[in-house]
Design a protein around this motif. Structure first.
Motif, PDB file in Angstrom:
ATOM      1  N   SER A 191     -10.645 -37.357  30.560  1.00  0.00           N
ATOM      2  CA  SER A 191     -10.715 -38.809  30.641  1.00  0.00           C
ATOM      3  C   SER A 191      -9.664 -39.315  31.612  1.00  0.00           C
ATOM      4  CB  SER A 191     -10.501 -39.450  29.264  1.00  0.00           C
ATOM      5  OG  SER A 191      -9.191 -39.201  28.787  1.00  0.00           O
ATOM      6  N   HIS A 208      -7.708 -42.995  32.502  1.00  0.00           N
ATOM      7  CA  HIS A 208      -7.435 -44.355  32.052  1.00  0.00           C
ATOM      8  C   HIS A 208      -6.873 -45.149  33.219  1.00  0.00           C
ATOM      9  CE1 HIS A 208      -6.753 -43.065  27.611  1.00  0.00           C
ATOM     10  NE2 HIS A 208      -7.286 -42.049  28.257  1.00  0.00           N
ATOM     11  N   ILE A 223     -11.484 -47.033  30.678  1.00  0.00           N
ATOM     12  CA  ILE A 223     -11.410 -45.592  30.561  1.00  0.00           C
ATOM     13  C   ILE A 223     -12.698 -44.985  31.085  1.00  0.00           C
ATOM     14  CG2 ILE A 223     -12.300 -45.617  28.196  1.00  0.00           C
ATOM     15  CD1 ILE A 223     -10.474 -43.223  27.603  1.00  0.00           C
ATOM     16  N   LEU A 264     -14.852 -41.355  31.105  1.00  0.00           N
ATOM     17  CA  LEU A 264     -14.945 -40.089  30.403  1.00  0.00           C
ATOM     18  C   LEU A 264     -15.717 -39.072  31.215  1.00  0.00           C
ATOM     19  CD1 LEU A 264     -15.929 -41.538  26.930  1.00  0.00           C
ATOM     20  CD2 LEU A 264     -13.647 -40.982  27.753  1.00  0.00           C
ATOM     21  N   ALA A 305      -5.882 -37.553  30.307  1.00  0.00           N
ATOM     22  CA  ALA A 305      -5.791 -36.864  29.025  1.00  0.00           C
ATOM     23  C   ALA A 305      -6.707 -35.653  29.061  1.00  0.00           C
ATOM     24  CB  ALA A 305      -6.178 -37.794  27.881  1.00  0.00           C
ATOM     25  N   LYS A 346      -8.113 -34.384  26.293  1.00  0.00           N
ATOM     26  CA  LYS A 346      -9.136 -34.534  25.269  1.00  0.00           C
ATOM     27  C   LYS A 346      -9.584 -35.984  25.247  1.00  0.00           C
ATOM     28  CE  LYS A 346      -6.551 -32.942  21.915  1.00  0.00           C
ATOM     29  NZ  LYS A 346      -6.146 -32.478  20.563  1.00  0.00           N
ATOM     30  N   THR A 347     -10.722 -36.218  24.625  1.00  0.00           N
ATOM     31  CA  THR A 347     -11.251 -37.579  24.622  1.00  0.00           C
ATOM     32  C   THR A 347     -10.707 -38.414  23.469  1.00  0.00           C
ATOM     33  OG1 THR A 347     -13.187 -36.789  23.415  1.00  0.00           O
ATOM     34  CG2 THR A 347     -13.382 -36.958  25.803  1.00  0.00           C
ATOM     35  N   SER A 348     -10.002 -37.815  22.533  1.00  0.00           N
ATOM     36  CA  SER A 348      -9.415 -38.597  21.450  1.00  0.00           C
ATOM     37  C   SER A 348      -8.212 -37.865  20.891  1.00  0.00           C
ATOM     38  CB  SER A 348     -10.441 -38.855  20.347  1.00  0.00           C
ATOM     39  OG  SER A 348     -10.894 -37.645  19.797  1.00  0.00           O
ATOM     40  N   VAL A 396      -1.443 -39.372  26.738  1.00  0.00           N
ATOM     41  CA  VAL A 396      -1.849 -39.782  28.074  1.00  0.00           C
ATOM     42  C   VAL A 396      -0.652 -39.626  29.005  1.00  0.00           C
ATOM     43  CG1 VAL A 396      -2.675 -41.692  29.493  1.00  0.00           C
ATOM     44  CG2 VAL A 396      -3.568 -41.374  27.167  1.00  0.00           C
TER      45      VAL A 396
END
Lengths: 114, 111
Positions: B30, B32, B47, B49, B91, B93-95, B99
């Motif tokens: 991802s 941002h 953001i 993805l 990042a 990972k997505t969650s 960051v």
């Protein structure tokens, strides 16, 4: 989004002392982050704080210098210990509230060390 | 590893367009984009993805080239309110991931 408050908003401290910065979020969050931003510079991640576990520190930052507490899901503190003028900076907390870890920042604490 | 941003600074007249680039040497999940005005905290803009669509926000949009590990932020018909420093963040990972922010691009829009 999230409403985040920090205390103090600014402080002037003497060399060798310590300052604890508080970060309060208006709702429960899993992860909280502490960043440092020196004038005109980018945001440097200090550590990630999860409730119920030890904070994870980034390279160049150690627990003895920047101890972090995360007693619950809405609150965290960062202590800047044994301060020197090089610690003068803006310290920001942020939370991961979005679906895809968008960061929402507190207003920051401006620290000056004399 | 910190992403790279270009240009470092740009000055625009109202109504002009600008592009800010962000790239990373590591695989991205991802990207941002944030804007920070002087004396204020950074504010999330959008953001992007991996495998996702191009996102837009008012007259600000962005793209994400996964193969090149690059993202670009497009500001069209710039307004005075667009002035500030733009940071990209990446990042893995997505969650539930940290960051890492780029060095920032200072954007000044003048009348």
């Amino acid at each position: 989004s999230a409403v985040i408050s920090q205390k103090p908003s600014r402080d002037i401290c003497q060399r060798g002392t310590s300052l604890t910065i508080q970060c309060q979020v208006d709702s429960q969050v899993t992860m909280m982050f502490w960043y440092r931003q020196q004038p005109g510079q980018s945001l440097t991640l200090i550590a990630t704080a999860n409730q119920g576990s030890e904070a994870t520190y980034e390279s160049g930052f150690v627990i003895d210098k920047f101890p972090i507490s995360r007693p619950n899901l809405t609150f965290s503190t960062l202590t800047v210990s044994n301060m020197s003028p090089e610690d003068s900076s803006i310290y920001l907390c942020s939370v991961d509230r979005g679906l895809y870890n968008e960061q929402f920042f507190g207003p920051g604490t401006r620290l000056t060390v004399l | 590893q910190q992403p790279v941003q270009s240009p470092q600074a740009v000055i625009l007249r109202e109504g002009e367009d600008a592009v800010i680039n962000c790239s990373s040497s590591k695989a991205l999940y991802s990207v941002h984009w944030y804007r920070q005005k002087h004396g204020e905290a950074p504010v999330f803009l959008m953001i992007l993805l991996k495998g996702g669509e191009q996102k837009g926000h008012e007259k600000i949009s962005a793209s994400f080239n996964e193969k090149k590990q690059q993202s670009s932020l497009y500001l069209t018909a710039s307004q005075l309110s667009y002035s500030g420093t733009y940071f990209c963040g990446t990042a893995k990972k997505t969650s539930y991931d940290k960051v890492i922010f780029g060095p920032g691009t200072s954007l000044s829009v003048i009348p």
